[in-house]
Design a protein around this motif. Structure first.
Motif, PDB file in Angstrom:
ATOM      1  N   SER A 122       0.839  -1.190   0.000  1.00 22.38           N
ATOM      2  CA  SER A 122       0.000   0.000   0.000  1.00 22.38           C
ATOM      3  C   SER A 122       0.879   1.246   0.000  1.00 22.38           C
ATOM      4  N   PRO A 123       0.429   2.360  -0.577  1.00 21.00           N
ATOM      5  CA  PRO A 123      -0.908   2.608  -1.132  1.00 21.00           C
ATOM      6  C   PRO A 123      -1.070   2.188  -2.589  1.00 21.00           C
ATOM      7  N   PHE A 124      -0.075   1.524  -3.173  1.00 19.52           N
ATOM      8  CA  PHE A 124      -0.175   1.122  -4.573  1.00 19.52           C
ATOM      9  C   PHE A 124      -1.100  -0.083  -4.747  1.00 19.52           C
ATOM     10  N   LEU A 125      -1.121  -0.957  -3.760  1.00 16.41           N
ATOM     11  CA  LEU A 125      -1.995  -2.129  -3.768  1.00 16.41           C
ATOM     12  C   LEU A 125      -2.431  -2.385  -2.330  1.00 16.41           C
ATOM     13  N   TRP A 126      -3.733  -2.317  -2.085  1.00 19.68           N
ATOM     14  CA  TRP A 126      -4.251  -2.385  -0.721  1.00 19.68           C
ATOM     15  C   TRP A 126      -4.561  -3.821  -0.283  1.00 19.68           C
ATOM     16  N   THR A 127      -3.984  -4.800  -0.943  1.00 24.19           N
ATOM     17  CA  THR A 127      -4.220  -6.200  -0.599  1.00 24.19           C
ATOM     18  C   THR A 127      -3.511  -6.556   0.700  1.00 24.19           C
ATOM     19  N   TRP A 128      -4.223  -7.302   1.551  1.00 23.85           N
ATOM     20  CA  TRP A 128      -3.629  -7.816   2.791  1.00 23.85           C
ATOM     21  C   TRP A 128      -2.862  -9.095   2.485  1.00 23.85           C
ATOM     22  N   PHE A 129      -1.738  -9.281   3.175  1.00 22.86           N
ATOM     23  CA  PHE A 129      -0.963 -10.515   3.069  1.00 22.86           C
ATOM     24  C   PHE A 129      -0.692 -11.044   4.474  1.00 22.86           C
ATOM     25  N   SER A 130      -0.753 -12.368   4.618  1.00 25.58           N
ATOM     26  CA  SER A 130      -0.491 -12.989   5.916  1.00 25.58           C
ATOM     27  C   SER A 130      -0.150 -14.454   5.706  1.00 25.58           C
ATOM     28  N   VAL A 131       0.694 -14.992   6.590  1.00 23.59           N
ATOM     29  CA  VAL A 131       0.963 -16.427   6.576  1.00 23.59           C
ATOM     30  C   VAL A 131       0.448 -17.105   7.847  1.00 23.59           C
ATOM     31  N   ASP A 132      -0.063 -16.308   8.797  1.00 28.46           N
ATOM     32  CA  ASP A 132      -0.772 -16.838   9.968  1.00 28.46           C
ATOM     33  C   ASP A 132       0.052 -17.849  10.762  1.00 28.46           C
ATOM     34  N   TRP A 133       1.315 -17.517  11.020  1.00 25.70           N
ATOM     35  CA  TRP A 133       2.165 -18.394  11.827  1.00 25.70           C
ATOM     36  C   TRP A 133       2.206 -17.967  13.284  1.00 25.70           C
ATOM     37  N   MET A 134       2.121 -16.665  13.532  1.00 26.22           N
ATOM     38  CA  MET A 134       2.409 -16.113  14.847  1.00 26.22           C
ATOM     39  C   MET A 134       1.199 -15.398  15.436  1.00 26.22           C
ATOM     40  N   PRO A 135       1.050 -15.418  16.763  1.00 27.33           N
ATOM     41  CA  PRO A 135       0.071 -14.540  17.399  1.00 27.33           C
ATOM     42  C   PRO A 135       0.613 -13.122  17.443  1.00 27.33           C
ATOM     43  N   ILE A 136      -0.224 -12.165  17.766  1.00 27.73           N
ATOM     44  CA  ILE A 136       0.236 -10.779  17.860  1.00 27.73           C
ATOM     45  C   ILE A 136       1.281 -10.647  18.970  1.00 27.73           C
ATOM     46  N   VAL A 137       1.072 -11.343  20.080  1.00 27.13           N
ATOM     47  CA  VAL A 137       2.033 -11.351  21.184  1.00 27.13           C
ATOM     48  C   VAL A 137       2.547 -12.780  21.334  1.00 27.13           C
ATOM     49  N   ASP A 138       3.804 -12.996  21.058  1.00 32.00           N
ATOM     50  CA  ASP A 138       4.411 -14.324  21.150  1.00 32.00           C
ATOM     51  C   ASP A 138       5.356 -14.352  22.354  1.00 32.00           C
ATOM     52  N   ILE A 139       4.973 -15.080  23.391  1.00 34.42           N
ATOM     53  CA  ILE A 139       5.769 -15.094  24.620  1.00 34.42           C
ATOM     54  C   ILE A 139       7.152 -15.713  24.383  1.00 34.42           C
ATOM     55  N   TYR A 140       7.244 -16.635  23.436  1.00 36.37           N
ATOM     56  CA  TYR A 140       8.546 -17.247  23.149  1.00 36.37           C
ATOM     57  C   TYR A 140       9.488 -16.226  22.501  1.00 36.37           C
ATOM     58  N   LEU A 141       8.941 -15.428  21.599  1.00 37.13           N
ATOM     59  CA  LEU A 141       9.749 -14.395  20.961  1.00 37.13           C
ATOM     60  C   LEU A 141      10.177 -13.341  21.971  1.00 37.13           C
ATOM     61  N   LEU A 142       9.272 -12.969  22.856  1.00 41.32           N
ATOM     62  CA  LEU A 142       9.616 -12.007  23.904  1.00 41.32           C
ATOM     63  C   LEU A 142      10.709 -12.560  24.819  1.00 41.32           C
ATOM     64  N   ALA A 143      10.611 -13.846  25.161  1.00 40.28           N
ATOM     65  CA  ALA A 143      11.617 -14.460  26.033  1.00 40.28           C
ATOM     66  C   ALA A 143      12.977 -14.512  25.349  1.00 40.28           C
ATOM     67  N   ILE A 144      12.989 -14.836  24.046  1.00 39.33           N
ATOM     68  CA  ILE A 144      14.257 -14.894  23.311  1.00 39.33           C
ATOM     69  C   ILE A 144      14.909 -13.521  23.248  1.00 39.33           C
ATOM     70  N   LEU A 145      14.130 -12.509  22.883  1.00 40.04           N
ATOM     71  CA  LEU A 145      14.680 -11.160  22.748  1.00 40.04           C
ATOM     72  C   LEU A 145      15.108 -10.588  24.100  1.00 40.04           C
ATOM     73  N   GLY A 146      14.234 -10.739  25.105  1.00 45.28           N
ATOM     74  CA  GLY A 146      14.574 -10.229  26.431  1.00 45.28           C
ATOM     75  C   GLY A 146      15.762 -10.947  27.035  1.00 45.28           C
ATOM     76  N   GLY A 147      15.812 -12.264  26.876  1.00 49.24           N
ATOM     77  CA  GLY A 147      16.933 -13.033  27.405  1.00 49.24           C
ATOM     78  C   GLY A 147      18.241 -12.686  26.738  1.00 49.24           C
TER      79      GLY A 147
END
Length: 245
Positions: A122-147
């Motif tokens: 966008s704004p050239f193409l307003w199509t949504w794209f997603s692969v639906d692998w992750m939740p919006i808040v991933d506790i594992y990702l937060l733990a990896i980054l914080g650790g």
């Protein structure tokens, strides 16, 4: 992703060799990693405006370039106001712009694997794209980054070896993030493949025009099927014809 995750990721990038570009790089990466979500200001026009523009132009090519330039300008002005502090030289404006653009681009890429998706063209193409692998808040990702940030912090007496320690743990963190994404992708693919076997007849069948899940990003809205469009148009035309008396 949530803004805490984006912030921790920006700080992790600042501990990679990218951070050697000079003073101001850490601030640029931190701000740029959150900059695309500035679109929340459209909520002043109502919730409908937020749904219309969220993850829109600020998450597209113009957002990467434009927001990168804005963040780089803010950081360059901040460096000028602070003056010469510390032994490290300030990063040049092109380096600040490049780091900021990288931070914005990584924000967009981290939004893509979520269930919400994003609109990276966008704004050239307003199509949504997603692969639906992750939740919006991933506790594992937060733990990896914080650790990774905590383990690489070093001590006040270890000033000479602290940058090396930080870079080492930053690279380990990025590698663990890649593993997390890989496991999420594999789990998602396995769940979709085994769902009919597990749920049997309780699982609703596929719609006639549905797109089956695959490793490529899902997108919406999709182009309607041409045959169905012709049939629907014909049906509408016939319904509008006056009936003979």
């Amino acid at each position: 992703m949530d803004n805490l995750t984006h912030s921790l990721f920006g700080l992790t990038l600042a501990r990679t060799p990218i951070g050697k570009a000079g003073r101001g790089t850490t601030a640029a990466l931190l701000l740029a990693s959150n900059a695309p979500d500035i679109d929340f200001v459209v909520t002043l026009g109502g919730a409908a405006k937020y749904l219309e523009f969220h993850r829109g132009p600020t998450h597209g090519p113009l957002g990467v370039i434009g927001l990168g330039a804005v963040v780089a300008t803010v950081c360059a002005l901040g460096l000028r106001l602070r003056g010469q502090r510390g032994s490290d030289p300030p990063a040049s404006f092109p380096m600040l712009w490049a780091a900021s653009a990288l931070g914005v681009a990584c924000h967009v890429l981290m939004d893509l694997p979520t269930s919400y998706g994003t609109r990276p063209l966008s704004p050239f193409l307003w199509t949504w794209f997603s692969v639906d692998w992750m939740p919006i808040v991933d506790i594992y990702l937060l733990a990896i980054l914080g650790g990774g940030l905590w383990l690489g912090r070093g001590s006040a007496q270890d000033r000479g070896g602290r940058p090396v320690r930080q870079r080492r743990y930053a690279l380990i963190t990025l590698a663990l993030m890649a593993v997390n994404y890989g496991v999420r992708a594999a789990s998602h693919h396995t769940a979709i493949a085994r769902a009919p076997e597990v749920f049997g007849e309780r699982l609703p069948g596929w719609c006639a025009q549905s797109v089956r899940p695959s490793l490529t990003p899902d997108r919406w809205p999709r182009s309607p099927d041409r045959k169905s469009t012709r049939l629907n148009s014909s049906h509408v035309s016939e319904s509008r014809m006056p009936s003979s008396a």
